[in-house]
Design a protein around this motif. Sequence first.
Motif, PDB file in Angstrom:
ATOM      1  N   LYS A  76       0.832  -1.205   0.000  1.00  0.00           N
ATOM      2  CA  LYS A  76       0.000   0.000   0.000  1.00  0.00           C
ATOM      3  C   LYS A  76       0.866   1.254   0.000  1.00  0.00           C
ATOM      4  N   ALA A  77       1.967   1.208   0.748  1.00  0.00           N
ATOM      5  CA  ALA A  77       2.865   2.362   0.803  1.00  0.00           C
ATOM      6  C   ALA A  77       3.511   2.608  -0.557  1.00  0.00           C
ATOM      7  N   THR A  78       3.901   1.525  -1.235  1.00  0.00           N
ATOM      8  CA  THR A  78       4.523   1.671  -2.556  1.00  0.00           C
ATOM      9  C   THR A  78       3.524   2.222  -3.566  1.00  0.00           C
ATOM     10  N   ARG A  79       2.293   1.730  -3.531  1.00  0.00           N
ATOM     11  CA  ARG A  79       1.251   2.251  -4.417  1.00  0.00           C
ATOM     12  C   ARG A  79       1.048   3.748  -4.182  1.00  0.00           C
ATOM     13  N   ALA A  80       0.990   4.125  -2.902  1.00  0.00           N
ATOM     14  CA  ALA A  80       0.796   5.540  -2.568  1.00  0.00           C
ATOM     15  C   ALA A  80       1.972   6.378  -3.054  1.00  0.00           C
ATOM     16  N   ASP A  81       3.190   5.850  -2.914  1.00  0.00           N
ATOM     17  CA  ASP A  81       4.376   6.582  -3.372  1.00  0.00           C
ATOM     18  C   ASP A  81       4.357   6.756  -4.891  1.00  0.00           C
ATOM     19  N   LEU A  82       3.910   5.735  -5.607  1.00  0.00           N
ATOM     20  CA  LEU A  82       3.842   5.825  -7.068  1.00  0.00           C
ATOM     21  C   LEU A  82       2.776   6.828  -7.509  1.00  0.00           C
ATOM     22  N   ILE A  83       1.652   6.850  -6.816  1.00  0.00           N
ATOM     23  CA  ILE A  83       0.607   7.823  -7.148  1.00  0.00           C
ATOM     24  C   ILE A  83       1.100   9.242  -6.880  1.00  0.00           C
ATOM     25  N   THR A  84       1.798   9.432  -5.760  1.00  0.00           N
ATOM     26  CA  THR A  84       2.352  10.753  -5.449  1.00  0.00           C
ATOM     27  C   THR A  84       3.361  11.180  -6.512  1.00  0.00           C
ATOM     28  N   ALA A  85       4.214  10.247  -6.930  1.00  0.00           N
ATOM     29  CA  ALA A  85       5.179  10.544  -7.993  1.00  0.00           C
ATOM     30  C   ALA A  85       4.459  10.873  -9.293  1.00  0.00           C
ATOM     31  N   ALA A 120      -4.386   6.455 -14.696  1.00  0.00           N
ATOM     32  CA  ALA A 120      -5.810   6.496 -14.347  1.00  0.00           C
ATOM     33  C   ALA A 120      -5.989   6.598 -12.836  1.00  0.00           C
ATOM     34  N   ALA A 121      -5.140   5.902 -12.074  1.00  0.00           N
ATOM     35  CA  ALA A 121      -5.217   5.961 -10.610  1.00  0.00           C
ATOM     36  C   ALA A 121      -4.868   7.355 -10.099  1.00  0.00           C
ATOM     37  N   VAL A 122      -3.903   8.007 -10.744  1.00  0.00           N
ATOM     38  CA  VAL A 122      -3.530   9.373 -10.367  1.00  0.00           C
ATOM     39  C   VAL A 122      -4.696  10.330 -10.626  1.00  0.00           C
ATOM     40  N   LEU A 123      -5.322  10.195 -11.791  1.00  0.00           N
ATOM     41  CA  LEU A 123      -6.468  11.044 -12.115  1.00  0.00           C
ATOM     42  C   LEU A 123      -7.605  10.829 -11.118  1.00  0.00           C
ATOM     43  N   GLU A 124      -7.870   9.574 -10.805  1.00  0.00           N
ATOM     44  CA  GLU A 124      -8.950   9.281  -9.860  1.00  0.00           C
ATOM     45  C   GLU A 124      -8.622   9.826  -8.480  1.00  0.00           C
ATOM     46  N   ASP A 125      -7.364   9.719  -8.081  1.00  0.00           N
ATOM     47  CA  ASP A 125      -6.929  10.224  -6.777  1.00  0.00           C
ATOM     48  C   ASP A 125      -7.181  11.725  -6.657  1.00  0.00           C
ATOM     49  N   GLY A 126      -7.035  12.449  -7.761  1.00  0.00           N
ATOM     50  CA  GLY A 126      -7.246  13.891  -7.723  1.00  0.00           C
ATOM     51  C   GLY A 126      -8.685  14.313  -7.937  1.00  0.00           C
ATOM     52  N   LEU A 127      -9.408  13.568  -8.783  1.00  0.00           N
ATOM     53  CA  LEU A 127     -10.745  13.999  -9.188  1.00  0.00           C
ATOM     54  C   LEU A 127     -11.880  13.416  -8.347  1.00  0.00           C
ATOM     55  N   ARG A 128     -11.710  12.199  -7.827  1.00  0.00           N
ATOM     56  CA  ARG A 128     -12.792  11.593  -7.053  1.00  0.00           C
ATOM     57  C   ARG A 128     -13.138  12.422  -5.809  1.00  0.00           C
ATOM     58  N   PRO A 129     -12.138  12.888  -5.031  1.00  0.00           N
ATOM     59  CA  PRO A 129     -12.479  13.745  -3.886  1.00  0.00           C
ATOM     60  C   PRO A 129     -13.138  15.051  -4.309  1.00  0.00           C
ATOM     61  N   LEU A 130     -12.738  15.583  -5.469  1.00  0.00           N
ATOM     62  CA  LEU A 130     -13.358  16.802  -5.974  1.00  0.00           C
ATOM     63  C   LEU A 130     -14.837  16.576  -6.248  1.00  0.00           C
ATOM     64  N   ALA A 131     -15.162  15.454  -6.875  1.00  0.00           N
ATOM     65  CA  ALA A 131     -16.565  15.138  -7.164  1.00  0.00           C
ATOM     66  C   ALA A 131     -17.368  15.013  -5.875  1.00  0.00           C
ATOM     67  N   ARG A 132     -16.773  14.396  -4.846  1.00  0.00           N
ATOM     68  CA  ARG A 132     -17.480  14.253  -3.565  1.00  0.00           C
ATOM     69  C   ARG A 132     -17.742  15.616  -2.934  1.00  0.00           C
ATOM     70  N   ARG A 133     -16.760  16.510  -3.023  1.00  0.00           N
ATOM     71  CA  ARG A 133     -16.938  17.836  -2.435  1.00  0.00           C
ATOM     72  C   ARG A 133     -18.005  18.629  -3.185  1.00  0.00           C
ATOM     73  N   VAL A 134     -18.018  18.488  -4.501  1.00  0.00           N
ATOM     74  CA  VAL A 134     -19.033  19.178  -5.301  1.00  0.00           C
ATOM     75  C   VAL A 134     -20.428  18.674  -4.936  1.00  0.00           C
ATOM     76  N   GLN A 135     -20.571  17.362  -4.818  1.00  0.00           N
ATOM     77  CA  GLN A 135     -21.878  16.800  -4.492  1.00  0.00           C
ATOM     78  C   GLN A 135     -22.322  17.201  -3.088  1.00  0.00           C
ATOM     79  N   ALA A 136     -21.367  17.270  -2.146  1.00  0.00           N
ATOM     80  CA  ALA A 136     -21.709  17.706  -0.791  1.00  0.00           C
ATOM     81  C   ALA A 136     -22.160  19.164  -0.790  1.00  0.00           C
ATOM     82  N   ALA A 137     -21.462  20.005  -1.560  1.00  0.00           N
ATOM     83  CA  ALA A 137     -21.844  21.417  -1.651  1.00  0.00           C
ATOM     84  C   ALA A 137     -23.217  21.564  -2.294  1.00  0.00           C
TER      85      ALA A 137
END
Length: 210
Positions: free
Chosen positions: A12-21, A62-79
């Motif tokens: 999990k740590a390696t996956r997270a490091d790759l997404i951050t990179a 695709a994982a990087v895009l989802e990591d950035g956009l999925r939380p944005l979609a949740r915040r928009v829907q909450a607003a």
Amino acid sequence: MNDSTISSTQGKATRADLITAGRKLFATSGFDGTSVRALTTEAGTNLGAITYHFGSKRTLYAAVLEDGLRPLARRVQAAAASDGTARQRMLAVIEAYFEHLAERPDVPRLMLQEVAAGKEPPAVIREIIGTVKETIAGLQDEGVADGSVRPGHPVLTALSIVSQPVYLTLVAPMLRSVGGIDLSDPVTRRMTVEHTLAFVDAALTPRAGA
């Protein structure tokens, strides 16, 4: 802690490091301009890590895009689901965008890379931006019905709303060097948000006698 637990935690740590990179390198160099070696070097792991954890560079992207956009979609829907008239909730959506992009400046740069590539956007972008579009279009329909929003094309309305904070985030370096506006400063960012909200609010407000 047994070996399987340690291995899972390390994975999990390696996956997270790759997404951050990926967030850093894809945002600056795009998909084609970012090599597997550059990604694994930035993440501090071996060359085979992307294949092992994601299957391919494309899947990591695709994982990087989802990591950035999925939380944005949740915040928009909450607003959009907050209290107030439809127009007030549309303004809350803009504020949610600003806050997310202030925290994740890689997101608009990733979006710009996709626009510049001139290709069909990845499925994750189509899905999430489609959700955002439908959320804003639904608010517009509500606003027209309750009299708080002027009628208009829902897709163009969504683009107009989304483009304000995205554009300002993208041109932040120019604003700082030319206009003396530093969006990294909380007070200045709040002033900019309020200015944008007032600008969009005026555009959404029904015209008298219309």
